[in-house]
Write an enzyme that holds these catalytic residues in place. Structure first.
Site, PDB file in Angstrom:
ATOM      1  N   LYS A  51      -8.524   6.238 -19.769  1.00 57.83           N
ATOM      2  CA  LYS A  51      -8.824   6.733 -21.107  1.00 57.83           C
ATOM      3  C   LYS A  51      -7.564   6.668 -21.988  1.00 57.83           C
ATOM      4  CE  LYS A  51     -12.656   7.529 -18.904  1.00 57.83           C
ATOM      5  NZ  LYS A  51     -12.977   8.806 -18.284  1.00 57.83           N
ATOM      6  N   ASP A 107      -7.708  18.636 -14.562  1.00 58.56           N
ATOM      7  CA  ASP A 107      -7.992  17.268 -14.970  1.00 58.56           C
ATOM      8  C   ASP A 107      -7.626  17.191 -16.450  1.00 58.56           C
ATOM      9  OD1 ASP A 107      -9.185  14.960 -15.988  1.00 58.56           O
ATOM     10  OD2 ASP A 107     -10.856  15.015 -14.589  1.00 58.56           O
ATOM     11  N   ARG A 125       0.858  -1.198   0.000  1.00 60.12           N
ATOM     12  CA  ARG A 125       0.000   0.000   0.000  1.00 60.12           C
ATOM     13  C   ARG A 125       0.886   1.237   0.000  1.00 60.12           C
ATOM     14  NH1 ARG A 125      -1.275   1.781   4.527  1.00 60.12           N
ATOM     15  NH2 ARG A 125      -2.164  -0.106   5.430  1.00 60.12           N
TER      16      ARG A 125
HETATM   17  C1  PLP Z   1     -13.442   9.156 -16.936  1.00 61.92           C
HETATM   18  C2  PLP Z   1     -13.086  10.462 -16.340  1.00 61.92           C
HETATM   19  C3  PLP Z   1     -12.865  10.605 -14.950  1.00 61.92           C
HETATM   20  C4  PLP Z   1     -13.055   9.470 -13.976  1.00 61.92           C
HETATM   21  O1  PLP Z   1     -12.144   8.466 -14.155  1.00 61.92           O
HETATM   22  P1  PLP Z   1     -12.409   6.916 -13.781  1.00 61.92           P
HETATM   23  O2  PLP Z   1     -11.142   6.268 -14.160  1.00 61.92           O
HETATM   24  O3  PLP Z   1     -13.604   6.478 -14.572  1.00 61.92           O
HETATM   25  O4  PLP Z   1     -12.685   6.882 -12.310  1.00 61.92           O
HETATM   26  C5  PLP Z   1     -12.478  11.861 -14.488  1.00 61.92           C
HETATM   27  N1  PLP Z   1     -12.338  12.910 -15.318  1.00 61.92           N
HETATM   28  C6  PLP Z   1     -12.576  12.809 -16.635  1.00 61.92           C
HETATM   29  C7  PLP Z   1     -12.408  14.013 -17.500  1.00 61.92           C
HETATM   30  C8  PLP Z   1     -12.949  11.594 -17.194  1.00 61.92           C
HETATM   31  O5  PLP Z   1     -13.187  11.503 -18.516  1.00 61.92           O
END
Ligand code: PLP
Length: 388
Positions: free
Chosen positions: A194, A169, A45
């Site tokens: 992604k 983000d 962890r």
């Molecule tokens: C998919 C996504 C998230 C969340 O990510 P997960 O891996 O599904 O928890 C956060 N921000 C954006 C812009 C996303 O496309």
């Protein structure tokens, strides 16, 4: 060194064995010589060599000093929010990712954290929304699904002048398109699910910082809350990242071609793609990003759920699914899928019209993808009753 070279060599050859691929250290604990005397690892962890490989890799890619890997993008977001205290406020982009909206408004509102949403494409809205309690300005650029672009360096200056941190983000852009830390951001977050992992086979999240002290705080939260990424998923993410520049270059090229083709279709109304000169902030995107990315959104002249449903269920190569950034092209009807939980008035106000369709361009040949869309449009046109 250029990005492609940095990515390939950021992780060294395994010193013990010469393995050219990073080993998967599938272990929970590490044997110690004496109490507290170990080889740099004591419990997975706290730290794991495979995860550490990924964490060092993302720090290199984003020009940061420390990277942190989490079990999902939202676990990464959760760790960053935990830097806040009760009474703190956040100013955020209005069409923020749905999961981020949910964690702020349904979880952290109960812990006394307040979030204000503004259209950050106009920096004066950010200036107006900041209060002495604002600790974070939270951006996504490009946004999902209307691909709005905000000025990272201008907003970084505003945040810092008000003693707030800028969080970006960077999921939609990925480090292949833009590096927010270079533009003044303090923390970069990724849903590595992604573009970074890139093959639709893992859920993962990453955080990167430049500042050492901020890095120590995130490390404490990661180890204390424990939302870490496991060794195998860390390995999959490392494997995916190595082809990131290649994939995103190809996806961006195809996306521009498809967006330009959509402009010629009678059925299509608005097209959202930062690479088109008609895009609201095309020039800023050109300045801030190296490429325009693989997501294209559009609305239909017949702006209804029904017409969008027909289209998204008529493609063969474009698979009907949520998510983006993988090798297979995806199509999604936002109002019924990614944005189904957003009240319809709020959804429409943020530009997500009833017929808005989002494409995530994969690695197929772009001519085949265009043929697939063309055949889908023909199919739905044939279903229409002939005019009397
Ligand atoms: C998919 C996504 C998230 C969340 O990510 P997960 O891996 O599904 O928890 C956060 N921000 C954006 C812009 C996303 O496309």
């Amino acid at each position: 060194m250029n990005l492609e070279t940095k990515i390939i060599h950021a992780i060294g050859v395994d010193e013990q064995t010469g393995a050219i691929s990073v080993p998967i250290y599938q272990t929970s604990t590490f044997v110690q010589e004496l109490p507290g005397v170990n080889k740099g690892f004591d419990y997975s962890r706290s730290n794991n060599p495979t995860r550490q490989g990924l964490e060092e890799l993302i720090a290199v890619l984003e020009n940061g000093t420390r990277g942190f890997a989490f079990g999902s993008g939202l676990a990464a977001i959760d760790a960053v929010i935990k830097l806040l205290n009760a009474g703190d406020e956040v100013v955020a982009v209005d069409d923020i990712y749905g999961g981020t909206y949910r964690i702020f408004t349904q979880i952290y509102s109960g812990f006394g954290i307040k979030i204000n949403f503004v259209d950050t494409t106009d920096v004066t809205n950010v200036v107006d929304a900041i209060t002495p309690k604002t600790k974070f300005v939270w951006l996504e650029t490009p946004t999902n699904p209307t691909l709005k672009i905000s000025d990272i360096s201008e907003i970084a200056k505003i945040a810092h002048a008000n003693n707030a941190l800028l969080i970006v983000d960077n999921t939609f852009a990925s480090p292949a398109l833009q590096n927010p830390l270079d533009l003044g951001a303090d923390i970069v977050i990724h849903s590595a699910t992604k573009y970074l992992s890139g093959h639709s086979d893992v859920i993962a999240g990453l955080v990167v910082v430049k500042d050492e002290e901020l890095g120590e705080k995130i490390k404490l939260i990661q180890n204390s809350s424990g939302g870490i990424l496991g060794p195998f998923d860390s390995w999959l993410t490392i494997r995916g990242i190595q082809t990131l520049p290649l994939r995103v270059e190809k996806q961006s090229e195809s996306a521009l071609k498809i967006a330009s083709w959509l402009q010629k279709r009678d059925e299509v109304d608005k097209i959202y793609y930062p690479g088109l000169s008609t895009h609201h902030n095309h020039l800023l995107a050109k300045k801030q990003q190296r490429l325009f990315g693989g997501v294209v959104s559009f609305t239909l002249k017949e702006d209804t759920f029904e017409s969008a449903t027909k289209l998204v269920s008529s493609t063969e190569l474009f698979k009907l699914a949520e998510s983006l950034g993988g090798t297979k092209s995806l199509i999604c009807h936002c109002a019924q899928m990614t944005h189904a939980s957003v009240p319809s008035e709020k959804r429409r106000a943020s530009g997500v019209q009833d017929s808005l369709v989002r494409l995530s361009i994969g690695l197929e040949n772009s001519d085949d993808l265009i043929t697939d869309l063309e055949e889908a449009f023909e199919k739905i046109n044939q279903q229409k009753p002939a005019l009397a």
